[in-house]
Design a protein around this motif. Structure first.
Motif, PDB file in Angstrom:
ATOM      1  N   ASN A   1       0.839  -1.208   0.000  1.00 45.74           N
ATOM      2  CA  ASN A   1       0.000   0.000   0.000  1.00 45.74           C
ATOM      3  C   ASN A   1       0.869   1.252   0.000  1.00 45.74           C
ATOM      4  O   ASN A   1       0.575   2.237  -0.698  1.00 45.74           O
ATOM      5  CB  ASN A   1      -0.918   0.011   1.221  1.00 45.74           C
ATOM      6  N   PHE A   2       1.943   1.232   0.780  1.00 45.29           N
ATOM      7  CA  PHE A   2       2.888   2.355   0.812  1.00 45.29           C
ATOM      8  C   PHE A   2       3.510   2.566  -0.568  1.00 45.29           C
ATOM      9  O   PHE A   2       3.552   3.686  -1.086  1.00 45.29           O
ATOM     10  CB  PHE A   2       3.980   2.079   1.843  1.00 45.29           C
ATOM     11  N   ASP A   3       3.972   1.484  -1.186  1.00 46.43           N
ATOM     12  CA  ASP A   3       4.637   1.604  -2.484  1.00 46.43           C
ATOM     13  C   ASP A   3       3.710   2.138  -3.561  1.00 46.43           C
ATOM     14  O   ASP A   3       4.156   2.798  -4.506  1.00 46.43           O
ATOM     15  CB  ASP A   3       5.181   0.240  -2.917  1.00 46.43           C
ATOM     16  N   GLU A   4       2.429   1.847  -3.433  1.00 46.00           N
ATOM     17  CA  GLU A   4       1.487   2.225  -4.489  1.00 46.00           C
ATOM     18  C   GLU A   4       0.807   3.572  -4.240  1.00 46.00           C
ATOM     19  O   GLU A   4       0.017   4.011  -5.081  1.00 46.00           O
ATOM     20  CB  GLU A   4       0.430   1.131  -4.650  1.00 46.00           C
ATOM     21  N   ALA A   5       1.092   4.216  -3.128  1.00 41.03           N
ATOM     22  CA  ALA A   5       0.490   5.530  -2.851  1.00 41.03           C
ATOM     23  C   ALA A   5       1.252   6.596  -3.638  1.00 41.03           C
ATOM     24  O   ALA A   5       2.428   6.843  -3.361  1.00 41.03           O
ATOM     25  CB  ALA A   5       0.540   5.831  -1.354  1.00 41.03           C
ATOM     26  N   PRO A   6       0.640   7.231  -4.617  1.00 43.19           N
ATOM     27  CA  PRO A   6       1.365   8.151  -5.497  1.00 43.19           C
ATOM     28  C   PRO A   6       1.581   9.520  -4.854  1.00 43.19           C
ATOM     29  O   PRO A   6       0.863   9.922  -3.935  1.00 43.19           O
ATOM     30  CB  PRO A   6       0.438   8.270  -6.706  1.00 43.19           C
ATOM     31  N   ILE A   7       2.595  10.215  -5.363  1.00 37.58           N
ATOM     32  CA  ILE A   7       2.790  11.634  -5.030  1.00 37.58           C
ATOM     33  C   ILE A   7       2.512  12.403  -6.319  1.00 37.58           C
ATOM     34  O   ILE A   7       3.350  12.437  -7.227  1.00 37.58           O
ATOM     35  CB  ILE A   7       4.212  11.925  -4.519  1.00 37.58           C
ATOM     36  N   PRO A   8       1.339  13.001  -6.437  1.00 38.95           N
ATOM     37  CA  PRO A   8       0.913  13.560  -7.732  1.00 38.95           C
ATOM     38  C   PRO A   8       1.521  14.936  -7.979  1.00 38.95           C
ATOM     39  O   PRO A   8       2.016  15.605  -7.062  1.00 38.95           O
ATOM     40  CB  PRO A   8      -0.600  13.667  -7.544  1.00 38.95           C
ATOM     41  N   PRO A   9       1.480  15.378  -9.237  1.00 39.00           N
ATOM     42  CA  PRO A   9       1.820  16.774  -9.511  1.00 39.00           C
ATOM     43  C   PRO A   9       0.822  17.677  -8.785  1.00 39.00           C
ATOM     44  O   PRO A   9      -0.320  17.287  -8.533  1.00 39.00           O
ATOM     45  CB  PRO A   9       1.662  16.890 -11.029  1.00 39.00           C
ATOM     46  N   GLY A  10       1.257  18.880  -8.456  1.00 37.74           N
ATOM     47  CA  GLY A  10       0.359  19.817  -7.789  1.00 37.74           C
ATOM     48  C   GLY A  10       1.122  20.726  -6.870  1.00 37.74           C
ATOM     49  O   GLY A  10       2.353  20.655  -6.758  1.00 37.74           O
ATOM     50  N   ASP A  11       0.370  21.569  -6.182  1.00 37.26           N
ATOM     51  CA  ASP A  11       1.019  22.507  -5.266  1.00 37.26           C
ATOM     52  C   ASP A  11       1.452  21.780  -3.991  1.00 37.26           C
ATOM     53  O   ASP A  11       1.213  20.586  -3.809  1.00 37.26           O
ATOM     54  CB  ASP A  11       0.089  23.684  -4.954  1.00 37.26           C
ATOM     55  N   ILE A  12       2.093  22.528  -3.108  1.00 40.83           N
ATOM     56  CA  ILE A  12       2.649  21.923  -1.897  1.00 40.83           C
ATOM     57  C   ILE A  12       1.557  21.296  -1.035  1.00 40.83           C
ATOM     58  O   ILE A  12       1.737  20.214  -0.469  1.00 40.83           O
ATOM     59  CB  ILE A  12       3.444  22.980  -1.104  1.00 40.83           C
TER      60      ILE A  12
END
Length: 296
Positions: free
Chosen positions: A154-165
């Protein structure tokens, strides 16, 4: 040579009471030689051709081990089911079969079923009445490790998307929650004091912090407060990443700390584990990366 002799016995005297034992011993020899597929074939023949043999149960347990090594997950789950259908299994044997089933389900990619099976295994262990307690904890720790692994995915698949802070912070909070839950479950695995699974859990804890660092560093750069192009944009992104690396550098220190402690445990116990090489390789890489951040 022994394998050839055992095979000759089975071929020429298939109806002999010694035939299933010959297949079992041939499989043991092949395991010693590192031929896991060949050993699995002999155990499977024993189970198929001599279902009334007293060696069938032991052969199934050996098959479960070999299917796990060979990553034949469907066969592992099926073998575990066959073992669990045996109502005469003792407590420790049942725990082994339950844990093997959890490993098979996880290998199949069904993390929800694997987590459920792992929890059921741990619940079975904790609910044993007095006089019927589990004596060995290797497979209890194995089940606990599977449970931790389901959260690690679950940790590995949680994305960090483009966007503001603010957008990225929310995503990072989700990843951090998965990391802490997986870490707690890996610590639970260590509490069973089984050296192999303690080494595996220690490696994964260090790896979580390493991967968290790398994922933050590789995440899309939040947009600047003003429009930038060309060299100005490249300079902004480089400065952002350099500053970010310094800010999140403690994550690398966590990786190093857990890997060093795990190596100390491996040295102290003398356990022969494949996790040692993985720890040593990643530890060297992360130490070098930390040295570069610190200008060493």
């Amino acid at each position: 040579e022994s394998v050839a002799r055992y095979e000759q016995l089975v071929s020429e005297f298939s109806g002999s009471r010694l035939a299933p034992a010959a297949l079992y011993n041939a499989a043991l020899c092949l395991m010693r030689l590192g031929d896991n597929a060949g050993a699995a074939d002999r155990y499977a023949r024993l189970v198929r051709d001599y279902p009334e043999s007293s060696d069938v149960r032991a052969a199934r347990f050996q098959l479960a081990l070999l299917y796990q090594r060979l990553e034949q997950w469907d066969a592992l789950v099926a073998t575990a089911d066959e073992l669990l259908a045996d109502t005469s299994l003792g407590v420790d044997d049942r725990v082994e079969a339950l844990a093997r089933r959890a490993q098979g389900l996880f290998g199949q990619g069904d993390r929800n079923a694997a987590a459920t099976q792992a929890r059921d295994t741990l619940r079975y262990v904790s609910s044993r009445p007095e006089g019927s307690e589990v004596r060995g904890f290797y497979f209890v720790a194995a089940a606990n490790f599977v449970l931790a692994e389901t959260v690690r995915v679950n940790f590995d698949e949680a994305p960090i998307p483009p966007g503001d802070i603010a957008t990225q912070r929310r995503a990072l909070d989700v990843r951090a929650a998965h990391l802490l839950e997986a870490q707690r479950l890996y610590f639970d695995t260590m509490r069973w004091s089984e050296a192999h699974w303690t080494a595996a859990a220690g490696y994964q804890i260090g790896s979580l912090y390493d991967r968290f660092f790398q994922s933050i560093l590789a995440a899309p750069v939040p947009p600047a407060s003003e429009t930038l192009t060309g060299a100005e944009l490249a300079d902004y992104e480089q400065t952002y990443r350099e500053s970010l690396a310094q800010y999140i550098e403690p994550l690398l220190r966590h990786s190093i700390r857990y890997w060093e402690l795990t190596l100390q445990m491996i040295e102290r116990t003398g356990v022969d584990t494949e996790w040692r090489a993985r720890i040593e390789a990643d530890l060297a890489r992360v130490r070098q990366q930390l040295g570069s951040l610190l200008g060493a």
